[in-house]
Design a protein around this motif. Structure first.
Motif, PDB file in Angstrom:
ATOM      1  N   LEU A 193     -10.773   7.140   4.705  1.00  0.00           N
ATOM      2  CA  LEU A 193     -10.831   6.207   3.582  1.00  0.00           C
ATOM      3  C   LEU A 193     -11.996   6.539   2.644  1.00  0.00           C
ATOM      4  O   LEU A 193     -11.881   6.402   1.423  1.00  0.00           O
ATOM      5  N   SER A 208     -11.198   5.228  -1.249  1.00  0.00           N
ATOM      6  CA  SER A 208     -10.798   3.830  -1.082  1.00  0.00           C
ATOM      7  C   SER A 208     -11.978   2.946  -0.692  1.00  0.00           C
ATOM      8  O   SER A 208     -12.019   1.764  -1.029  1.00  0.00           O
ATOM      9  N   VAL A 209     -12.913   3.508   0.052  1.00  0.00           N
ATOM     10  CA  VAL A 209     -14.126   2.806   0.470  1.00  0.00           C
ATOM     11  C   VAL A 209     -15.321   3.651   0.046  1.00  0.00           C
ATOM     12  O   VAL A 209     -15.343   4.859   0.313  1.00  0.00           O
ATOM     13  N   ARG A 261      -8.818  -0.573   5.775  1.00  0.00           N
ATOM     14  CA  ARG A 261      -9.183  -0.578   4.351  1.00  0.00           C
ATOM     15  C   ARG A 261      -9.292  -1.998   3.809  1.00  0.00           C
ATOM     16  O   ARG A 261     -10.249  -2.331   3.088  1.00  0.00           O
ATOM     17  N   THR A 315      -4.626   2.020   9.516  1.00  0.00           N
ATOM     18  CA  THR A 315      -5.517   2.543   8.477  1.00  0.00           C
ATOM     19  C   THR A 315      -5.583   1.600   7.293  1.00  0.00           C
ATOM     20  O   THR A 315      -6.670   1.349   6.735  1.00  0.00           O
ATOM     21  N   THR A 316      -4.447   1.046   6.899  1.00  0.00           N
ATOM     22  CA  THR A 316      -4.434   0.098   5.790  1.00  0.00           C
ATOM     23  C   THR A 316      -5.169  -1.179   6.153  1.00  0.00           C
ATOM     24  O   THR A 316      -5.870  -1.776   5.314  1.00  0.00           O
ATOM     25  N   SER A 333       0.833  -1.203   0.000  1.00  0.00           N
ATOM     26  CA  SER A 333       0.000   0.000   0.000  1.00  0.00           C
ATOM     27  C   SER A 333       0.866   1.250   0.000  1.00  0.00           C
ATOM     28  O   SER A 333       1.962   1.283   0.576  1.00  0.00           O
ATOM     29  N   HIS A 344     -12.583  -3.880   2.372  1.00  0.00           N
ATOM     30  CA  HIS A 344     -12.576  -4.445   1.020  1.00  0.00           C
ATOM     31  C   HIS A 344     -12.993  -5.910   1.034  1.00  0.00           C
ATOM     32  O   HIS A 344     -13.583  -6.402   0.056  1.00  0.00           O
TER      33      HIS A 344
END
Length: 833
Positions: A341, A346-347, A311, A307-308, A154, A315
């Protein structure tokens, strides 16, 4: 409640002499009460008051009532209060989806597992029905394949590694894994179906020994099923009260065939074996080296990795459960990550689900969680009787993207607390600055500084507004339990003691007031049984006595620190329900104190009407100006802890509602001041119309009314209204802790580390309460932390960042004793004496 026809039998087994005395006295009380049979119409069949004598050996004593006493319904009329609806202002589209639901689906006791809940029947099934039920619950897959690789690749993690100048060469991932090795357990958190079923069965058996009943409101569960089928991403948010919160929400969702969420649990767990088990159940824990969330945020890699991870979980279609704290802001960083996000794209969107959990008896748990403490707690559970009940309300899900893009939750009027109140406190200004208190400490700067590249203040304030909105929504959908109701009456209305018959009468009154305010209650049925059950749970914190010649026992709160803090904790939800009336009552009390000091008894208005000097005793025959009363209420609003006011409502509107609420409950009577032109003659009224745009959210058609010509009078001028003092007492503990903390600044040698400063303030509050031998509700650890945070926001204390952390010291402005005295007088004016 179980109905025994013409004879209701209640029994409790106890070894305490005080409870035996209560039993004998209660027999006489029940015989003296008016026995009235009211129609129930099947309303109470969904609410179960857990009988303490259920499945227990022979009872030591019994209470027999020969007639059916008064029934206390959990609703007004035929319908229960509708709780958990979306905010009509911030999320109108989400609210529109639930307008068609009109029926009440009732409650489900999570601990009542029968053969009808399985696909099988028979005598053997009835003995192993819990195992069959757990094996039949649906478990959603939780893949962890190549999650570590996706996290390492990421851009967010790569940028953080580059900033540390430790980025590996192209194609070499060994350096990344070495740097991310402390976070590998966090990244590899998963949900094992077999382990989840086993732990689910064990939790059902364990909670059956802890609680008598765990009731789940089924109203909005159908909306959760529908949202799950549509592919919506669900994020459950609850206000942290007890470590049990983190276990109850996944257990309820598991038993209702919903996706078990990944639970964010910011607790320090030392046992590596226990950590490995929890991480296979989807529990996201802190790194082993961090004691708190703030310690974890100090690592520059923690925030990018977390945070990743969020995400990647979203997902994968996973649900997430987050607990937030109004006291420290714990959990707010995770909500800020989700919002970031969505903003990045990203979301697409998530649906937030507030979850209200109500306990009528909070279980005792250890703050330090380890393998030995868990085993010790499980062993103690095996030898105890179930005590208390739990009621869980899932609110209607609403869109996070909608609340961010609607623009209804305005943050452009947020100001520091010192800008709002210091001009009034130090300069004695007649008016106050209109705005809303900014609470930036709910979202620590470390997360934004390293991860969000220091966004603009409006963006950060919007994240804080969402946190405040969720705290308010979650608290609003919590049910009021019987122990909370009795605790509030003993603390705020009958501090010096009350007869049992009077307590029963007040329970009926307060229940109706709660239901009138659309607040759900976690009890219903026989009034005597409800009060007796509540007193049984609160017995260690009460003194129950009666003279031999009297049949009505006297119930007094125990005058000790532990007892008062327990009752205060139980009564918090009632204070939240009556916060409008409490703010208005304290504003009225402040104006009456000013009248008493000024020696004016006739009229008090802003237009300069002179009063008559008092001769003899003071009479409360005064007219309170609406504008001045609203300003007092507005100033008090800024001193409230977070979670009591919805962030989408302006503070001035909240203050106006606080004054109007006193009119509705009969404390104030509106009085029209005589004028030359009648108020109903619109042709002769001089009114300046102000044209505004039609899309102004706070526009009112009554902007041209002359509000300053309205005044109020107390409805009972000849005697002190008990309701007014009952409401004033609700905020007395919070305001008194502020006064004591302000007075204790002279005794501290500053600057001090923040933790040590709070500890010394807490010690000073305890010493002051012990010296006065009363007001112990003002000396809790939470009260000390809230008081210190308020003094920081007021500019009384200054923060300095040093190598050892944050140090607190008295600011230059308030090193002058005169300014501290002014602050003390300003806060103490709202204290009911």
């Amino acid at each position: 409640m179980r109905d025994h026809g013409d004879e209701a039998v209640i029994g409790w087994s106890t070894k305490s002499d005080s409870l035996r005395r209560l039993a004998g006295l209660w027999v006489e009380v029940c015989r003296g009460l008016t026995m009235v049979q009211e129609k129930n119409n099947g309303i109470n069949k969904d609410v179960v008051l857990p009988p303490i004598q259920q499945n227990k050996p022979a009872l030591s004593w019994e209470l027999k009532i020969k007639k059916v006493p008064k029934i206390l319904p959990p609703c007004l009329g035929k319908f229960r209060p509708i709780v958990g609806q979306c905010c009509h202002q911030c999320t109108p589209d989400s609210l529109r989806k639930s307008l068609g639901q009109k029926s009440f689906l009732g409650f489900h006791n999570l601990l009542s597992v029968k053969e009808t809940h399985t696909r099988y029947r028979g005598w053997l099934v009835r003995r192993v029905c819990c195992v069959l039920f757990v094996s039949g619950c649906k478990v959603y897959a939780s893949p962890v394949c190549n999650r570590l690789e996706r996290v390492c690749q990421s851009n967010r993690v790569k940028e953080a590694l580059t900033a540390e100048q430790e980025a590996p060469e192209e194609g070499d991932s060994r350096g990344q894994i070495n740097r991310l090795s402390p976070f590998l357990p966090l990244i590899n958190t998963c949900i094992s179906p077999g382990l989840l079923r086993f732990v689910g069965w064990m939790m059902l058996k364990t909670f059956a020994s802890v609680f008598g009943v765990i009731e789940v409101n089924l109203n909005h569960l159908s909306a959760l099923h529908r949202a799950s089928q549509e592919g919506s991403l669900l994020v459950y948010v609850h206000v942290h009260q007890n470590i049990m919160d983190y276990a109850l929400i996944p257990l309820v969702l598991f038993c209702r065939n919903l996706r078990v969420p990944y639970t964010v649990c910011p607790l320090q767990i030392n046992s590596s074996f226990l950590r490995s088990i929890l991480q296979k159940l989807g529990v996201i824990l802190l790194p082993p080296s961090a004691q708190t969330e703030q310690d974890a945020e100090m690592d520059s890699m923690y925030s990018p990795v977390a945070t990743t991870l969020v995400r990647e979980l979203l997902h994968e279609g996973q649900a997430i459960s987050v607990g937030v704290s109004a006291e420290s802001g714990r959990g707010g960083q995770w909500l800020a990550r989700i919002r970031q996000l969505i903003k990045e794209g990203s979301v697409p969107d998530v649906s937030l689900v507030p979850v209200g959990i109500s306990y009528d008896c909070l279980p005792k748990t250890n703050k330090q969680v380890g393998l030995s403490s868990v085993l010790q707690w499980l062993w103690s559970v095996l030898w105890r009787r179930p005590q208390g009940s739990v009621q869980i309300h899932f609110a209607q899900p609403f869109s996070l993207k909608e609340i961010c893009e609607s623009g209804r939750c305005r943050v452009d009027e947020w100001l520091p607390l010192q800008d709002l109140l210091l001009p009034v406190i130090l300069n004695n200004r007649a008016g106050c600055v209109y705005g809303r208190r900014s609470m930036s400490w709910l979202l620590p700067h470390s997360h934004h500084a390293s991860e969000l590249n220091e966004p603009t203040p409006p963006e950060r304030d919007l994240s804080i507004a969402i946190i405040l909105h969720l705290i308010f929504s979650t608290t609003s959908c919590m049910a009021v339990m019987s122990t909370s109701l009795v605790s509030s009456l003993l603390l705020y209305r009958h501090r010096k003691g009350v007869r049992a018959s009077v307590l029963c009468r007040d329970v009926v009154w307060l229940t109706e007031e709660l239901l009138f305010r659309n607040k759900d209650v976690g009890f219903g049925g026989n009034l005597v049984e409800i009060v007796h059950y509540s007193l049984y749970l609160l017995a260690p914190h009460l003194i129950i006595a009666a003279a031999p010649s009297r049949k009505d026992p006297l119930i007094v709160p125990h005058p000790s620190l532990g007892a008062t803090l327990h009752l205060t904790l139980q009564a918090q939800i009632v204070r939240h329900t009556f916060i409008l009336e409490a703010v208005g009552a304290c504003a009225v009390s402040a104006m009456l104190c000013e009248v008493a000091r000024s020696g004016v008894s006739s009229r008090v208005r802003s237009d300069g009407v002179d009063g008559e000097e008092v001769k003899g005793d003071m009479e409360f025959d005064v007219a309170l100006c609406q504008s001045e009363l609203t300003e007092r209420a507005l100033q008090l609003c800024h001193l409230l802890p977070p979670g009591f006011m919805p962030p989408c409502q302006p503070s001035q509107s909240f203050a106006l509602d606080a004054v109007d609420s006193l009119v509705r409950c009969g404390i104030l009577i509106m009085e029209e001041i005589p004028r030359d032109v009648p108020i109903c003659d619109f042709w002769k009224r001089e009114c300046t119309l102000t044209w505004t745009t039609s899309d102004e959210p706070y526009h009112s058609d009554s902007d041209c009314e002359e509000q300053e010509l309205r005044s109020y009078k107390i409805s009972q001028p000849n005697q002190c209204p008990e309701m007014l003092f009952f409401l004033c007492s609700m905020l007395a503990g919070h305001l008194r802790s502020l006064c004591w903390a302000t007075a204790g600044l002279d005794l501290l040698h500053t600057p001090l580390p923040e933790a040590e400063f709070v500890a010394q303030i807490h010690s000073h509050l305890c010493e002051t309460a012990n010296k006065k031998k009363q007001h112990y509700e003002s000396c809790s650890e939470e009260a000390a932390r809230t008081a210190v945070r308020t003094l920081i926001d007021l500019g009384v204390l200054s923060e300095e960042r040093q190598k050892g952390g944050i140090f607190l010291g008295v600011s230059t402005l308030f090193q002058v004793s005169e300014n501290r005295q002014k602050l003390h007088r300003f806060i103490s004016q709202y204290l009911f004496n």
